[in-house]
Design a protein around this motif. Sequence first.
Motif, short mmCIF file in Angstrom:
data_model
loop_
_atom_site.label_atom_id
_atom_site.label_comp_id
_atom_site.label_asym_id
_atom_site.label_seq_id
_atom_site.Cartn_x
_atom_site.Cartn_y
_atom_site.Cartn_z
N UNK A 1 31.93 30.03 26.66
CA UNK A 1 31.12 29.33 27.65
C UNK A 1 31.98 28.74 28.75
N UNK A 2 33.29 28.97 28.66
CA UNK A 2 34.19 28.50 29.72
C UNK A 2 34.30 29.57 30.79
N UNK A 3 34.49 29.15 32.06
CA UNK A 3 34.67 30.16 33.08
C UNK A 3 36.06 30.78 32.93
N UNK A 4 36.23 31.96 33.52
CA UNK A 4 37.47 32.72 33.29
C UNK A 4 38.69 32.05 33.92
N UNK A 5 38.47 31.19 34.92
CA UNK A 5 39.60 30.49 35.52
C UNK A 5 40.08 29.39 34.59
N UNK A 6 39.12 28.59 34.14
CA UNK A 6 39.49 27.50 33.22
C UNK A 6 40.03 28.05 31.91
N UNK A 7 39.49 29.19 31.47
CA UNK A 7 39.95 29.78 30.21
C UNK A 7 41.28 30.50 30.38
N UNK A 8 41.83 30.46 31.62
CA UNK A 8 43.15 31.02 31.90
C UNK A 8 43.20 32.52 31.67
N UNK A 9 42.13 33.19 32.04
CA UNK A 9 42.08 34.64 31.82
C UNK A 9 42.42 35.43 33.08
N UNK B 1 42.96 40.75 34.87
CA UNK B 1 42.36 39.90 33.83
C UNK B 1 43.22 39.99 32.57
N UNK B 2 43.48 38.85 32.00
CA UNK B 2 44.35 38.79 30.83
C UNK B 2 43.56 39.08 29.55
N UNK B 3 42.95 40.25 29.50
CA UNK B 3 42.19 40.66 28.32
C UNK B 3 42.42 42.16 28.15
N UNK C 1 34.95 41.59 52.11
CA UNK C 1 35.55 42.33 51.00
C UNK C 1 35.05 43.78 51.03
N UNK C 2 35.99 44.70 51.06
CA UNK C 2 35.61 46.11 51.11
C UNK C 2 35.72 46.78 49.74
N UNK C 3 36.81 46.54 49.05
CA UNK C 3 36.94 47.15 47.71
C UNK C 3 37.41 46.10 46.71
N UNK C 4 37.02 46.32 45.46
CA UNK C 4 37.45 45.41 44.39
C UNK C 4 38.07 46.25 43.28
N UNK C 5 39.25 45.86 42.89
CA UNK C 5 39.91 46.56 41.79
C UNK C 5 40.11 45.53 40.68
N UNK C 6 39.59 45.84 39.50
CA UNK C 6 39.73 44.89 38.39
C UNK C 6 40.52 45.57 37.27
N UNK C 7 41.63 44.96 36.94
CA UNK C 7 42.46 45.57 35.91
C UNK C 7 42.49 44.67 34.67
N UNK C 8 42.27 45.28 33.52
CA UNK C 8 42.37 44.52 32.27
C UNK C 8 43.74 44.80 31.67
N UNK C 9 44.53 43.76 31.57
CA UNK C 9 45.91 43.95 31.13
C UNK C 9 46.24 42.95 30.03
N UNK C 10 45.46 42.97 28.98
CA UNK C 10 45.70 42.04 27.88
C UNK C 10 46.67 42.61 26.88
#
Lengths: 389, 213
Positions: free
Chosen positions: B155-163, B178-180, B204-213
């Motif tokens: 229930x924590x946001x991803x910033x506060x959860x340090x992700x 993202x640290x997952x 914002x034109x493009x969004x790249x989301x990388x999961x690197x946990x």
Amino acid sequence: MERDLIYLDNAASTRMDERVLGAMKPYMLDIYAVATSEFGYSIGIEAREALDEARRTIAIRLGAAPEEVVFTSGSTESSNLAVKGVAMALAEKKGRHVIVSAIEDFPVINSAKALERQGFEVTYIPVDGEGFVDLNELEDSIRPDTVLVSIQHANQEIGTVQDIATVAEVCRKKGVPFHTDATHTFMRLDLDVDRIGLDLVTVSAHTLHGPKGIGALYIRKDTPLVKQLDGGFQEFNKRAGIENIPGAVGFAHAVGLVTKDETRKLMAMRDHLIDRVLKEIPNTTLNGHRTRRLPQNANITFHLVEGESITLHLDMRGFAVSTGSACFSRSLEASHVIRAIGGDHERAHGSVRFTFGRYNEPGDVDAVVDAIAEVVAELRKISPLGPEK
Amino acid sequence: MMVKFPYTEKVLEHFRNPRNVGKIENPDGKAIEGSPACGDMVAVYLKVDEGTRRITDIKFESYGCASNIATGSIITELAKGKTLEEAKKITWKEAADALGGLPPIKAHCSVLAVEGLRAAIRDYEERHGLTQAREPTTVDVIKHRLKHVMNPLTGLDVVRADLIRDVEVKDGKVRIVVDLASSHQFANAIREDIKEKIEPLWDVKTIEIEFAG
């Protein structure tokens, strides 16, 4: 607050039959010893005989030999033992490839995922819009290094009954052991291991008005299997731990109480519910097949509304049902089953499962349909997707 | 049998009898917010007094679970009569407190109602030329938006959860690490949620989301 409850979540678990409790009680209060060998003391021999008798009862119902039935703590353990046990036994000799359907229940799906983490490769066979496994794709997926196929007998959510006889035939032809999760079909549908050609079968007591915490795994003679719980040599050295004798006795007793008439009664309630809902409540979709489904299962999507809201409203009116909505699940994920049948998020969002059991009466169907018609109409009034008001 | 519901009495009360439900004809501001993570949606409609900039009427609709409906209901009560500036500052925490608390796993179903209110106010401001000059998207702007992406587990946001391990913004291209692990139970839900929050930014034109946990 006291109230009458109409319980329609019998796939999750059932109320235990008092007669089962009666049969179990002596094995907790009087014959409480562990099962000893025939050279043990008399109370242990009595316990052993009760366990053997329970095992014989389960074996007969499966068309199996007693030594092919291993008692476990329930479906989860049975499926873990089957999937991991066989995969590990054949990993060195044959390979590291396992096949499961995309809509297996969590014990099989997550056992497969655990194997993936250990370097196994898993193929998830897709299903069609009604939840039937693609048999051609299954056959094409079997490779020389495939060590196990696990396809459920019927689905826990949408009730679709697979053609396991054909799956068994394909597996036999290719020489691959076949496990089926029969948690929801045992004693409700035909399940003869030799006639169908099954190598491993997961069954459980708690879905049959028996106790929780007891299940069994049928393991065909000579099926390679690595024990998953280490300890003593109980259960033919396939599952360690003090035997749950009251549980086993209760399981066997519960099995003896299931009748064909009862199953027909469940089916009649199921059909009445599906007919009434589809006819009387607009914007509804049946999930699964109309007839090739579990006798006790109906699963319907009520479009434009969310499932947890429906279940909570029904709960406040004294009905227990479940939903495939993400908001209801512990993982916050919409039902993987509804998504696998091509349903979008919206279809899972408003899906409600009704499952019947021994203590339901035909009047329960009318009561729940009347209630859900009102609840859905109210929720649609406040839905931004609802019909123009 | 004892009746035991997973929510406070107040939540149940607002769920059973939601206040200010429905549409407003010719609203001065409106918004529909949706959560791709859980599938819930909420619509908020406003009537605003042009002189005082007070909310004179507010209605909502919900396609959502109990906490979504209850939060929608309480937020309309909290916002009614407030000025837009005051209403903008209502937080999810205040709404949850007014309901006697909500389970953490329900945070992102209920935060939608708060976002719906803010979006409806923004809509009013845009229609009435009250918005300030559009500020360019910076790392801080992105991080601010990410505070509305919840980790469903806590229930924590991803910033506060340090992700959030890294955020880059360059020529309209946003890259978020993202640290997952990509195999994480909630990876897809979080990815969709992030996209939903960042995409509307004007530059914002493009969004790249990388999961690197």
